[in-house]
Scaffold this active site. Structure first.
Site, short mmCIF file in Angstrom:
data_model
loop_
_atom_site.label_atom_id
_atom_site.label_comp_id
_atom_site.label_asym_id
_atom_site.label_seq_id
_atom_site.Cartn_x
_atom_site.Cartn_y
_atom_site.Cartn_z
N GLY A 55 0.81 -1.21 0.00
CA GLY A 55 0.00 0.00 0.00
C GLY A 55 0.84 1.26 0.00
O GLY A 55 0.39 2.31 0.49
N TRP A 58 -0.67 4.19 -2.16
CA TRP A 58 -1.93 4.57 -1.51
C TRP A 58 -1.64 5.45 -0.30
O TRP A 58 -2.23 6.51 -0.11
CB TRP A 58 -2.69 3.32 -1.09
CG TRP A 58 -4.15 3.53 -0.79
CD1 TRP A 58 -4.87 4.68 -0.92
CD2 TRP A 58 -5.06 2.53 -0.31
NE1 TRP A 58 -6.18 4.46 -0.54
CE2 TRP A 58 -6.32 3.16 -0.17
CE3 TRP A 58 -4.93 1.19 0.00
CZ2 TRP A 58 -7.45 2.47 0.29
CZ3 TRP A 58 -6.06 0.50 0.45
CH2 TRP A 58 -7.29 1.13 0.59
N HIS A 124 11.37 0.90 0.31
CA HIS A 124 11.07 -0.52 0.50
C HIS A 124 12.21 -1.23 1.22
O HIS A 124 12.14 -2.44 1.47
CB HIS A 124 10.87 -1.21 -0.85
CG HIS A 124 9.61 -0.80 -1.57
ND1 HIS A 124 8.43 -0.54 -0.92
CD2 HIS A 124 9.36 -0.64 -2.90
CE1 HIS A 124 7.50 -0.22 -1.81
NE2 HIS A 124 8.04 -0.27 -3.01
N ARG A 146 1.22 -4.96 5.95
CA ARG A 146 0.15 -5.69 5.27
C ARG A 146 0.33 -7.18 5.49
O ARG A 146 1.46 -7.68 5.58
CB ARG A 146 0.16 -5.37 3.77
CG ARG A 146 -1.05 -5.93 3.00
CD ARG A 146 -0.95 -5.66 1.51
NE ARG A 146 -2.16 -6.05 0.81
CZ ARG A 146 -2.32 -6.05 -0.51
NH1 ARG A 146 -1.30 -5.68 -1.28
NH2 ARG A 146 -3.46 -6.43 -1.06
N SER A 154 0.20 -10.50 -4.25
CA SER A 154 0.31 -9.25 -5.02
C SER A 154 1.66 -9.15 -5.72
O SER A 154 1.74 -8.73 -6.88
CB SER A 154 0.11 -8.05 -4.09
OG SER A 154 0.07 -6.85 -4.82
N MET A 282 -2.25 -1.06 -9.62
CA MET A 282 -3.33 -1.24 -8.66
C MET A 282 -4.25 -2.33 -9.20
O MET A 282 -4.85 -2.18 -10.26
CB MET A 282 -4.09 0.08 -8.46
CG MET A 282 -3.20 1.22 -7.97
SD MET A 282 -4.10 2.75 -7.65
CE MET A 282 -5.00 2.30 -6.15
#
Length: 303
Positions: A55, A58, A124, A146, A154, A282
């Site tokens: 995410g 987002w 990351h 997450r 994903s 997405m």
């Protein structure tokens, strides 16, 4: 999990490097990463730390909207013009250089140093790569977590979308063998376990400078997460302003918005894929789609 022990690293046919026990893919500016711990951090910087597919974009859109007092007109530029990865050159994200062919030159360091404040930074990478100023709590940090089952699925879809970099399709098993091990050399940016552990160890040290949010909460209670982030950043909104922010951040709205839904469009064009649908940035924005792609045995292995 099947008997195969193949990992993402086994399938990569493009150049990568191992740095500090972590596999860094071609889109990382390796000379920059080597001296990332020396990058000067400013007090008004905001850093979003998250593992891949947790995410990140987002959250970046949420933070950018909150810090701009809910003004959607102020954040209309493509999201990679507004957020800046630690370790990845903006030129690569904008398709100005081909990360799979051009040699990284350390220019990412200068890009970041020359940016006007306030900067929205993203990473990351595990905490061990971070600038010393980050470790010392000079700026505010938002850690996004997450469910690793969702992260696994994903990542499988995303990397298969960029299939030109791999010798054969990636399966959920292969992704699990990469993400759920102790070896950061088996997958891009190290394992999920290493990333989460490294940042969670920082909670006590960073105290009020670190806010932890969860992808699942963004799906189930977005207004609650917006309020939490707003409080963390020293902002207050009326109910009407909150409703406008939440509407803008709905997954369907984000996906339809070219500034966020096509975040990888320039990269897709640069590496020669036909369009963004080949590597969707997405996909679904749900919290339980992993159940459609993971066996009971795989789920239990992650547990």
């Amino acid at each position: 999990m099947t008997d195969t022990k193949m990992t993402v690293a086994d399938l990569i046919k493009t150049k990568c490097v191992i740095m500090n026990g972590c596999l860094l893919p071609p889109n990382y500016d390796w000379p920059h990463v080597k001296k990332l711990n020396k990058l000067p951090i400013r007090e008004d910087d905001i850093l979003i730390a998250s593992y891949m597919r947790s995410g990140t974009h987002w959250t970046a859109e949420l933070v950018d909207l909150v810090r701009n007092n809910g003004d959607t007109e102020a954040i209309k530029a493509q999201i990679h013009r507004r957020m800046h990865f630690l370790g990845i050159s903006d030129k690569a994200l904008r398709g100005e250089i081909n990360a799979f062919e051009d040699e990284p030159d350390g220019s990412c360091f200068d890009e970041l140093e020359n940016m006007q404040s306030p900067r929205l930074l993203v990473s990351h990478l595990p905490a061990k790569f971070m600038p010393e100023d980050v470790i010392q709590g000079k700026c505010k940090i938002i850690l996004v977590l997450r469910n690793p089952k969702s992260v696994t699925v994903s990542n499988t879809f995303l990397l298969n979308g960029f299939g030109a970099a791999f010798t054969e399709p990636i399966t959920v098993d292969i992704m699990m063998n990469s993400l759920m091990t102790d070896s950061g050399e088996k997958t891009q940016c190290g394992t999920w376990l290493q990333h989460v552990e490294s940042w969670m160890k920082m909670k006590e040290q960073l105290k009020e400078k670190l806010l932890v949010i969860h992808y699942e909460d963004m799906v189930k209670d977005l207004i609650g997460v917006v309020k939490s982030v707003a409080k963390f950043l020293g902002k207050e909104f009326t109910d009407e302003e909150l409703a406008k922010i939440v509407h803008h951040l709905q997954f369907k709205q984000m996906k339809a918005n070219p500034a966020t839904g096509d975040a990888f469009a320039d990269v897709v064009k640069m590496i020669g894929l036909k369009d963004s649908s080949d590597a969707p940035h997405m996909r679904k924005g749900t919290i339980d789609d992993w159940k459609n792609h993971m066996t009971v045995a795989q789920s239990e292995a992650i547990d």
